[in-house]
Design a protein around this motif. Sequence first.
Motif, mmCIF file in Angstrom:
data_model
loop_
_atom_site.group_PDB
_atom_site.id
_atom_site.type_symbol
_atom_site.label_atom_id
_atom_site.label_comp_id
_atom_site.label_asym_id
_atom_site.label_seq_id
_atom_site.Cartn_x
_atom_site.Cartn_y
_atom_site.Cartn_z
ATOM 1 N N ARG A 111 -3.395 0.549 -12.126
ATOM 2 C CA ARG A 111 -3.795 -0.661 -11.550
ATOM 3 C C ARG A 111 -4.665 -1.772 -11.673
ATOM 4 O O ARG A 111 -4.898 -1.396 -13.326
ATOM 5 C CB ARG A 111 -5.195 0.328 -10.873
ATOM 6 C CG ARG A 111 -4.811 1.406 -9.548
ATOM 7 C CD ARG A 111 -5.046 2.179 -9.049
ATOM 8 N NE ARG A 111 -6.276 1.647 -8.090
ATOM 9 C CZ ARG A 111 -6.299 1.543 -6.788
ATOM 10 N NH1 ARG A 111 -4.489 1.311 -5.746
ATOM 11 N NH2 ARG A 111 -7.141 0.620 -5.923
ATOM 12 N N ASP B 200 -5.787 2.921 -0.554
ATOM 13 C CA ASP B 200 -4.837 2.200 -0.614
ATOM 14 C C ASP B 200 -3.665 2.833 -0.453
ATOM 15 O O ASP B 200 -2.635 2.806 0.747
ATOM 16 C CB ASP B 200 -4.591 1.226 -1.745
ATOM 17 C CG ASP B 200 -6.014 1.183 -1.898
ATOM 18 O OD1 ASP B 200 -5.870 0.044 -3.927
ATOM 19 O OD2 ASP B 200 -7.228 0.679 -1.243
ATOM 20 N N HIS C 277 -3.434 4.008 3.963
ATOM 21 C CA HIS C 277 -3.436 2.692 4.641
ATOM 22 C C HIS C 277 -2.152 2.248 4.503
ATOM 23 O O HIS C 277 -1.797 2.010 5.452
ATOM 24 C CB HIS C 277 -4.715 1.945 4.012
ATOM 25 C CG HIS C 277 -5.979 1.419 4.337
ATOM 26 N ND1 HIS C 277 -6.340 2.088 6.001
ATOM 27 C CD2 HIS C 277 -7.336 2.443 3.747
ATOM 28 C CE1 HIS C 277 -7.602 2.478 5.801
ATOM 29 N NE2 HIS C 277 -8.075 2.457 5.078
ATOM 30 N N ARG D 142 -5.724 -3.146 4.507
ATOM 31 C CA ARG D 142 -6.822 -2.553 3.709
ATOM 32 C C ARG D 142 -5.994 -1.442 2.529
ATOM 33 O O ARG D 142 -6.683 -0.918 2.172
ATOM 34 C CB ARG D 142 -7.300 -1.576 4.694
ATOM 35 C CG ARG D 142 -8.416 -2.267 5.920
ATOM 36 C CD ARG D 142 -8.879 -1.738 6.718
ATOM 37 N NE ARG D 142 -9.650 -0.706 6.198
ATOM 38 C CZ ARG D 142 -10.635 0.502 6.666
ATOM 39 N NH1 ARG D 142 -10.156 0.640 8.111
ATOM 40 N NH2 ARG D 142 -11.142 1.589 6.359
ATOM 41 N N ALA D 143 -4.511 -1.887 2.242
ATOM 42 C CA ALA D 143 -3.981 -1.180 1.146
ATOM 43 C C ALA D 143 -3.843 -1.775 -0.372
ATOM 44 O O ALA D 143 -3.525 -1.459 -1.263
ATOM 45 C CB ALA D 143 -2.798 -0.772 1.028
ATOM 46 N N GLY D 144 -5.043 -2.418 -0.376
ATOM 47 C CA GLY D 144 -5.568 -2.744 -1.135
ATOM 48 C C GLY D 144 -4.040 -3.397 -2.300
ATOM 49 O O GLY D 144 -3.428 -4.105 -2.050
ATOM 50 N N ASN D 145 -4.052 -2.903 -3.067
ATOM 51 C CA ASN D 145 -3.049 -2.892 -4.640
ATOM 52 C C ASN D 145 -1.383 -3.041 -3.751
ATOM 53 O O ASN D 145 -0.778 -3.647 -4.077
ATOM 54 C CB ASN D 145 -2.815 -2.080 -5.907
ATOM 55 C CG ASN D 145 -3.920 -2.532 -6.551
ATOM 56 O OD1 ASN D 145 -4.829 -3.673 -6.481
ATOM 57 N ND2 ASN D 145 -3.916 -2.155 -8.187
ATOM 58 N N TYR D 146 -1.603 -2.286 -3.113
ATOM 59 C CA TYR D 146 -0.143 -1.670 -1.991
ATOM 60 C C TYR D 146 -0.477 -2.842 -0.747
ATOM 61 O O TYR D 146 1.284 -2.685 0.006
ATOM 62 C CB TYR D 146 -0.292 -0.203 -1.633
ATOM 63 C CG TYR D 146 -0.127 0.499 -2.833
ATOM 64 C CD1 TYR D 146 -1.167 1.200 -2.759
ATOM 65 C CD2 TYR D 146 -0.898 0.285 -3.980
ATOM 66 C CE1 TYR D 146 -1.645 2.471 -3.963
ATOM 67 C CE2 TYR D 146 0.044 0.938 -5.419
ATOM 68 C CZ TYR D 146 -0.750 2.003 -4.997
ATOM 69 O OH TYR D 146 -1.769 2.600 -6.092
ATOM 70 N N GLN D 147 -0.274 -3.908 -0.572
ATOM 71 C CA GLN D 147 -0.971 -4.750 0.524
ATOM 72 C C GLN D 147 0.648 -5.520 0.658
ATOM 73 O O GLN D 147 1.515 -5.470 2.178
ATOM 74 C CB GLN D 147 -1.540 -6.104 0.490
ATOM 75 C CG GLN D 147 -3.185 -5.450 0.871
ATOM 76 C CD GLN D 147 -3.641 -6.998 0.385
ATOM 77 O OE1 GLN D 147 -3.448 -8.470 -0.239
ATOM 78 N NE2 GLN D 147 -5.480 -6.576 1.237
#
Lengths: 111, 435
Positions: A111, B73, B76, B98-103
């Motif tokens: 990350r 994440d 979402h 709202r999936a952060g790194n997985y948007q």
Amino acid sequence: MIRFGWLVGLLACGAAPEPKTAAECGALGDATARENCRFGFLRPLFEAGDVAGFEAALAGIDDPLARDLVRLRLAIDDPSRADLLCGRVETPSGREKCQQVLGRPHLRAPR
Amino acid sequence: MIGLLLALGCGELDPFERVPADAAAALASCDEAAFPELATTCRVEAAARAGLQGRADLAEAACDAIESPTWKDECHFRAGEEFGRTARVFDAVRHCKRAGNYQRFCLTHLGWHLPADQTGSAGGPEGVKAAWGRFTREADAALDGADAGFAEDTRSLLAASFGFGLYYGSGSADPALARAILDSAPPDDPWTGLLAPALRQGFADEAVRLRVPSCRPQPAPPAPKPEGGPGGPAVPGGAGQGGPGGGPAGLGGGPPGPPPAPCWVQPPPDLVASVRADWAGAGPPPTGAALPPDARHGRYHPPINLLAAKDLGVLPLYGGDRRYIAVDPDVDLTVAILQAMYFHPDIPADAVVPFLADPAQEVRWAAAGIVRTTPSPTLDHPAVLTKLAASDDPGLAEHGRSGLEGREWTVFVPGAPPRRGPPPGEKGRGPPPGP
């Protein structure tokens, strides 16, 4: 005997001395407490990279489901290590649960 | 007796109990999970079930209860996937946001099968115009608070999805539907620049389909809906394993069988001119049999980046690919038509070869990209690609070189598993061009 059977059970479940090793956790009667106890000993070994110590302590757990539970909890806690942990899972239900991590490769990316 | 008391008092281990299928029951069971890590994964599963069952409230509650940033994440992302799979597009957007790194991964699963009532096509031009207004208002509301990059990507994808859903498989390529929106689109609206290429593409996909009948057995058209029936087609569900660049989820008209033998259709040589005339409203719009919702798909491949085209805008395409948008709308229409010829699974690469010499670079580059990824029973791909690799045109050269190194294509054919790799019977690859 029957009149005091409930007392025997109650005392047996809660009466084990404080475990000092992962193996001693097996004496705890309550399943949740037992597994949390084991996890408390095994997790630091794994996080410290003490593979031999971790595997030896894990081997001291008789129940394969309980061994898989430790592996799963660590894999969920840090999915980047899931390949290593899930590759050694022993039970069908453990393998199925591992898919929730292994089947999502993006979880294992940094990350 | 003592053993029994011990067993009953102490409890047995059952850590991997399956999460109930019902979303509400699933979420309730997560609170009972004995270990926090399993409670986390339980909540992710519950959120996915909530998405599949249309329970936005439960999906929200499930993800809010997770503390780990990674798994929040992921929660979402999973909810967004499942809402997207069932065409609940705006719920999907709210979660992908709202999936952060997985948007971005989440976005690839937004539905490409918008229900007809969402595009308003049954109401003619006025119905489409009203539907577009509702669509953009709902999308803007769902995007409230999103970062600018995600919002732009989402609007682009949603516009493309709207254009595709408006036309493809509908049985009609009537340009009046597109004009109804384009003629009234405010120039300063963030959607306006995205809309025209999306509508051109959807229109072209359907016009080519109608003008070039497939050589494969076609599924029966959908039965007309009864009055007052539920809106929207049923979208088949499936195991939710997603990832970057994934194709549309929930596809497939049944269990896969052996791949049908490939068949090829050479389109009429004036196909591009005919579809251009259709767009201009030169005659009655092409019409034909509609496709059932789960058959509204075509050929696609993973995205290919073209360095030469880095300054051009991009339009997302069905399947996760994208095409470049020509600045001149007239040129862009030709690019859209060529792309539609690729999307048609039965049209071979030969059909776009003449466009490798088009005066417009975007058309040449589009044709080269299609030649590179499209099979043909007769075309000598290595020879064509070798010639392109030696071109002075940087886009053609880039496609030629990359195409010689590895041609990758995926063909989705109804009722069969996707076919990947170079086409069977391709002649041997030529050596790469010299320095």
